[in-house]
Every structure is written in structure tokens, then in C-alpha cells.
Design an enzyme around this catalytic site. Sequence first.
Site, short mmCIF file in Angstrom:
data_model
loop_
_atom_site.label_atom_id
_atom_site.label_comp_id
_atom_site.label_asym_id
_atom_site.label_seq_id
_atom_site.Cartn_x
_atom_site.Cartn_y
_atom_site.Cartn_z
N TYR A 33 0.83 -1.20 0.00
CA TYR A 33 0.00 0.00 0.00
C TYR A 33 0.86 1.25 0.00
O TYR A 33 2.08 1.18 0.21
CB TYR A 33 -0.94 0.00 1.22
CG TYR A 33 -0.27 0.34 2.54
CD1 TYR A 33 0.58 -0.57 3.17
CD2 TYR A 33 -0.48 1.57 3.16
CE1 TYR A 33 1.19 -0.25 4.38
CE2 TYR A 33 0.13 1.89 4.37
CZ TYR A 33 0.96 0.97 4.97
OH TYR A 33 1.57 1.28 6.17
N LYS A 147 6.50 -2.12 1.80
CA LYS A 147 5.36 -1.50 2.49
C LYS A 147 4.14 -2.41 2.36
O LYS A 147 3.22 -2.15 1.59
CB LYS A 147 5.09 -0.10 1.93
CG LYS A 147 4.21 0.76 2.84
CD LYS A 147 4.28 2.20 2.42
CE LYS A 147 3.28 3.09 3.15
NZ LYS A 147 3.44 3.16 4.59
N GLU A 179 12.12 2.46 14.25
CA GLU A 179 11.29 3.55 13.76
C GLU A 179 10.03 3.63 14.61
O GLU A 179 9.82 2.82 15.52
CB GLU A 179 10.94 3.37 12.28
CG GLU A 179 10.25 2.06 11.96
CD GLU A 179 10.10 1.79 10.47
OE1 GLU A 179 10.01 2.74 9.68
OE2 GLU A 179 10.05 0.60 10.09
N LEU A 204 11.12 1.07 7.11
CA LEU A 204 10.52 1.51 5.86
C LEU A 204 11.30 2.73 5.37
O LEU A 204 11.65 3.61 6.16
CB LEU A 204 9.04 1.89 6.06
CG LEU A 204 8.36 2.26 4.75
CD1 LEU A 204 8.09 1.01 3.92
CD2 LEU A 204 7.07 3.01 5.00
N1 PDD Z 1 2.99 4.97 7.32
N2 PDD Z 1 7.69 3.77 8.86
C1 PDD Z 1 6.55 3.07 8.89
C2 PDD Z 1 6.55 1.76 9.61
C3 PDD Z 1 5.40 3.57 8.26
O1 PDD Z 1 4.26 2.85 8.29
C4 PDD Z 1 5.45 4.83 7.61
C5 PDD Z 1 4.26 5.42 6.91
C6 PDD Z 1 6.67 5.53 7.60
C7 PDD Z 1 6.81 6.86 6.92
O2 PDD Z 1 6.80 6.72 5.54
P1 PDD Z 1 6.29 7.89 4.59
O3 PDD Z 1 7.09 9.10 4.94
O4 PDD Z 1 6.61 7.41 3.22
O5 PDD Z 1 4.83 8.09 4.84
C8 PDD Z 1 7.76 4.97 8.24
C9 PDD Z 1 1.81 5.44 6.63
C10 PDD Z 1 1.62 6.91 6.73
C11 PDD Z 1 0.61 4.64 7.11
O6 PDD Z 1 0.79 3.45 7.29
O7 PDD Z 1 -0.49 5.18 7.25
#
Ligand code: PDD
Length: 283
Positions: A33, A147, A179, A204
Site C-alpha cells: 500500500y 510496504k 522507527e 521503511l
Molecule cells: N505509514 N515507517 C513506517 C513503519 C510507516 O508505516 C510509515 C508510513 C513511515 C513513513 O513513511 P512515509 O514518509 O513514506 O509516509 C515509516 C503510513 C503513513 C501509514 O501506514 O499510514
Amino acid sequence: MSRTVYVNGNFVAEEQATVSVFDRGFLFADAVYEVTSVIDGKLLDNAGHLARLHRSLGELNIKPPATDDEIVRVQQELVRRNSLDEGSVYLQVSRGVADRDFGYAADMTPTLVMFTQQKSLRNPPQAEKGIAVISVPDIRWQRRDIKTVGLLAQCLAKQQAVDAGVADAWMVEDGVVTEGSSNNAFIVDADGNIITRHLGNKILHGITRASVIALLESDNRQLHERAFTLEEACAAREAFVTSATTFVWPVVEIDGHTIGDGKPGPLATRLREIYIETALARA
Ligand code: PDD
């Protein structure tokens, strides 16, 4: 009012939007996703999100469900049909539908689902006041760079945080922070060093993280991409998280330790401002 959502080529009312019980996304979390934030109806950092979508699909040998142009057109149409001013567009691709079996055929037709979520992104209280986090063990699998929708460990971490009365959890493995439950973690140590976990398969590869790092570089600020311990985090002068839905949120408390003076730090505050400004200008 009912949202319009997108399922496999059709725009439908959310009540009518369905996916098979045999979908491998449902049965095995065999799906990836992306979440793209929207401000003023514009998709922020979307090129980065689509590039990462392709990487995730490639790592799992799932066929792209549509071209990037087609995906962007659907994203924009959803924003339009739902009059979305501020919030996000969620996009999910599963390997597709087949009778339950661990193995899968190479030629499956992927399932593509997209929907919007309305949310205050520009001025939420978390940005103004900062958030408190707790640490939890990182119990996830070894390919966190993909992801996938296999997010149960993060859901448990987040709920543990909520039950503890704080906003989020930082996950810790082998004594170092990986993270946040759904964001990347940064600290600024007492000497002013900006530190965030290096890339690899343990975190991620955040799109917001990459944009924030580019902003630091264009400002000639040195970044240390390395693992940091929970002790370093608790002793930090400043801490913050980055993600598509938070942009930059200051972290003002970790495991009950006050970070800095307990107020959002100057770097997080500044990065948040210029991230929103530059991402909007690029969109
Ligand atoms: N989550 N690390 C994890 C485990 C994440 O699920 C996310 C993002 C990030 C940040 O990635 P980005 O900057 O590309 O959004 C880091 C999204 C927002 C979610 O699951 O809703």
C-alpha cells in the site's frame, strides 16, 4: 455523506465497495500500500510514493495493476469526487483472488483499491504541542522495507501507546530504535548532531524522511544515518518523526523522559514549515 471509493476500475459508494473473501490481501496480507497526503486538493510527494509502490510490488513479484498515469488520474478523481481539501489518498494492491493456498500463480490479476480520508494535516495539535511516545519491542518480520499491509505488530504497538495515554510507540530492537509505529524517527543529540536510522531492511524507506533529508542537505546540515539507542533518544535535545500523514511531528517525551525543554524543538518546527511549503510547491 458516503465516500466514493475505487475498486478494480470502478468508482462506487463505500457501502457498495467489496473485495472477495478469497483475496490474498485478506487471507495472507499479500498486499502492499501507499498513503499520499493531500493539501489544497494537491497530492504531496506522490512521485516518491509511486516509485516506492513499484519497488514493493517488484520485491513481491506482484504485477503493477495500472500505469502510474492511470493511478494518478484515479487519485485525482477521488480527491475531486470526495471534495477532499486536506487528508490522504490510500492505495492498496493485493496479489489478487485465488482459492486459499500458500503458493500462488505467476499470472494473477492484482486487486487495486483506493479511498480518501479527511484529516487535519496542516495544523493538528500534535504539531503545535509535540507528542509523547513509549518504547516497545520491535517484533516485526525482516523485510520492513516492503510496504506491506501486514501491520499487526504496528497496530499492537500503537494501541499499547494509546492505552498508556501517549500518541505513539518507537520500536526497539537489539537495543536500538528502528522507527515509530508508522513513521521514521529522528533525534538531535546534545552536540546538535542530527541522527536517523540508516536505510536497509529493518525500516521503511520513508518518502517524507527522504524529502526532509534533502531539505537538511540543501541547508548544509549534516545528517548522521545510523542506529541510535533508546538512551541516546531519551537524552536528546530534540526528537521528531516524519511520515506522509504527520509530515514532521516533534516528540517531546520518550518513556516519560522530557526531551529538551518539553516543547517542540526549533529544527522540527522549521523542518515542518519548509517541508509543507516545498512539497506543496512541487505538487
Ligand atoms: N505509514 N515507517 C513506517 C513503519 C510507516 O508505516 C510509515 C508510513 C513511515 C513513513 O513513511 P512515509 O514518509 O513514506 O509516509 C515509516 C503510513 C503513513 C501509514 O501506514 O499510514
